[in-house]
Motif scaffolding. Structure first.
Motif, short mmCIF file in Angstrom:
data_model
loop_
_atom_site.label_atom_id
_atom_site.label_comp_id
_atom_site.label_asym_id
_atom_site.label_seq_id
_atom_site.Cartn_x
_atom_site.Cartn_y
_atom_site.Cartn_z
N TYR A 376 0.85 -1.18 0.00
CA TYR A 376 0.00 0.00 0.00
C TYR A 376 0.89 1.24 0.00
CZ TYR A 376 -3.82 -3.15 1.21
OH TYR A 376 -4.74 -4.18 1.21
N VAL A 377 0.77 2.05 -1.03
CA VAL A 377 1.57 3.26 -1.16
C VAL A 377 0.67 4.46 -0.86
CG1 VAL A 377 2.96 4.69 -2.69
CG2 VAL A 377 3.08 2.20 -2.85
N MET A 378 0.99 5.20 0.21
CA MET A 378 0.28 6.42 0.56
C MET A 378 0.99 7.59 -0.11
SD MET A 378 -0.54 4.06 2.78
CE MET A 378 0.48 3.89 4.22
N ARG A 379 0.23 8.47 -0.70
CA ARG A 379 0.83 9.61 -1.41
C ARG A 379 -0.01 10.85 -1.19
NH1 ARG A 379 -2.22 10.12 -6.05
NH2 ARG A 379 -3.54 8.31 -6.51
N ASN A 380 0.58 12.00 -1.51
CA ASN A 380 -0.17 13.24 -1.37
C ASN A 380 -1.34 13.27 -2.34
OD1 ASN A 380 2.18 13.57 -3.30
ND2 ASN A 380 0.97 15.37 -3.87
N GLY A 381 -2.38 14.00 -1.95
CA GLY A 381 -3.60 14.04 -2.74
C GLY A 381 -3.45 14.84 -4.02
N PRO A 382 -4.53 14.93 -4.79
CA PRO A 382 -4.48 15.65 -6.06
C PRO A 382 -4.21 17.14 -5.85
CG PRO A 382 -6.73 15.08 -5.48
CD PRO A 382 -5.85 14.37 -4.51
#
Length: 500
Positions: A376-382
């Motif tokens: 699971y890769v968490m990333r900054n939103g759009p």
């Protein structure tokens, strides 16, 4: 007689490792007959990985000179799973396959198959794995299944008590994993100790954060490498202050004896690096030194306490995101323009192998956790919204990406410090500690507890804490109590010893 051509070939996540200009060597094949089903296998591979076949072909018995071996104590389903695992596959198994695979690894003594069975334990199959492993005497698998059940005891308690009493007693004798946290702190001094330099654990019964121990005064967790391996906490490197002078000594906390000890630091001084525990080693990955980003990677062998350089990263990187899934080590490297590469480290070849690339415009990976065969890769939103984070999931078995529905706010609860325990994920922020249930394509909110009221960078991890390490009364002080009175954990109790 039915013949199934199931030739086992040595595999790797880096196919090019075995490619060269030499002609292919002929395979020394062996036929294995199970209930009139014949499997053609690579004799070298099967002997290398199965203690039964290794002993057979070293015995000098008549069977070892025959081209076909009869196996009477192993089922077809279990042997098929064995062949998949030896090919480097990671099959998810149903109940019948699990039972026969355990029978197979018990009879043939196959560490790789046992390890795979450990990797796929979950809430649905853990009791079956535990009971079957006990029946066949696969004790490593038995113990790991028991630990999983202990960590998920609240959810599985009703079903656990359908097991034989001796098996229930063993589970209840084990220590559950505790969710732990420590903040970023610079070294202190004996005269001016910082009362907030504490390692804390979550008291889930009372939904409170409590103090386990204080950091030794010379320890720095600022830009340090922090990892737990074999239930010991390692803090390596870190900087003294804004000058970024690097700490040359590392520290190790053992909760079993409630003591800190020192270990030597990496050969290359580094800060802002990632420390990963895997197998019998710690890995110091990338980082910085003298304002220069590093690509070097060092391996610390716990068995002999030595550091050595291994294959460097494909590019210089600091604060590398990492996770261990299916007993393999993975990292994320950001390529800019919204591309994030995921690499696997293959210790046998000391090589970083590209697994996949995630492309999301105006985004990059911030954190990664593993659950079974999912990353699971968490990333900054759009639109560079750093108050939100979204998740993508990469399945190692299928090689497919999927976007998880929903967005998770960073203002109330952050996923950037997520830790997986069993089939749950813990996250925290200053305001709330949250536990999620991991489901196929979403994380479902399970419960919320008191937040971790600190600012700055936070390291989170799991440890199994003996009652004696927490307190003679079985409960440590709350964080607020410890901060009011540092004497609850006097320095004299931190018996620092040198392991150099």
């Amino acid at each position: 007689m039915k013949e199934l051509s199931r030739e086992v070939m040595e595999s790797s996540s880096c196919p090019h490792l075995d490619q060269d200009s030499r002609p292919c060597k002929a395979v020394d094949s062996l036929r294995v007959n199970i209930n009139n089903n014949v499997f053609t296998v690579d004799k070298t591979i099967i002997v290398k990985n199965c203690e039964y076949f290794r002993a057979l072909f070293q015995s000098g018995m008549r069977e070892c000179r025959e081209e076909e071996i009869q196996l009477r104590c192993v089922g077809v389903l279990g042997f098929l799973v064995l062949l998949q695992v030896l090919r480097g596959e990671q099959p998810m198994l149903n109940s019948d396959q699990i039972v026969e695979a355990i029978e197979c690894t018990a009879f043939l003594q196959v560490p790789a198959l046992t390890k795979h069975l450990i990797n796929i334990i979950n809430s649905e199959n853990s009791l079956l794995v535990y009971h079957t492993a006990a029946t066949y005497g696969v004790w490593e698998l038995f113990h790991q299944a028991a630990l999983f059940i202990r960590d998920m005891y609240a959810d599985l308690k009703e079903d656990v008590h359908t097991l034989p009493s001796k098996l229930v007693e063993y589970i209840e004798s084990l220590l559950p994993s505790s969710y732990m946290a420590v903040c970023s702190h610079s070294p202190s001094s004996e005269l001016m100790q910082d009362s907030q330099r504490t390692v804390c654990y979550l008291d889930e019964e009372h939904r409170e954060w409590r103090v386990l121990t204080h950091l030794p005064v010379s320890t720095s967790t600022t830009m340090a490498g922090v990892a737990v391996h074999d239930n010991k906490l390692y803090i390596i490197g870190g900087v003294h202050d804004v000058s970024k002078k690097v700490m040359e000594t590392g520290f190790c906390y053992d909760p079993a004896v409630n003591t800190w000890s020192t270990i030597c630091g990496p050969q290359q001084l580094r800060y802002n690096f990632t420390l990963i525990g895997h197998e019998d080693c710690l890995y110091a990955v990338g980082g910085e030194y003298n304002m220069k980003v590093l690509s070097s990677v060092e391996q610390y062998r716990l068995s002999d306490g030595s550091w050595s350089f291994v294959s460097a990263l494909p590019c210089p990187a600091a604060s590398v995101v990492s996770a261990v899934a299916m007993n393999k080590m993975f990292i994320c490297l950001w390529k800019r323009k919204g591309a994030t590469d995921i690499y696997e480290y293959v210790p046998e070849h000391s090589q970083w192998c590209l697994v996949t690339t995630l492309i999301r415009q105006h985004s990059y990976g911030l954190y990664m956790v593993a659950h079974r065969d999912n990353l699971y890769v968490m990333r900054n939103g759009p639109h560079d919204d750093f108050l939100m984070c979204v998740m993508d999931c990469y399945n190692l078995s299928s090689g497919q990406w999927s976007a998880l529905s929903g967005q998770y706010g960073n203002s109330k609860g952050s996923l950037f410090t997520a830790v997986v325990r069993g089939d749950s994920v813990f996250t925290l922020s200053r305001h709330v500690t949250t536990e999620y249930n991991v489901e196929d394509y979403r994380w479902r909110l399970k419960r919320e507890m008191k937040g971790f009221g600190r600012i700055g960078s936070i390291y989170t991890f799991l440890m199994r804490l003996p009652v004696s390490s927490v307190s003679l009364m079985g409960k440590g002080p709350t964080e607020e109590q410890a901060l009011r009175d540092l004497s609850v954990c006097p320095r004299l109790s931190l018996q620092c010893s040198h392991n150099l």
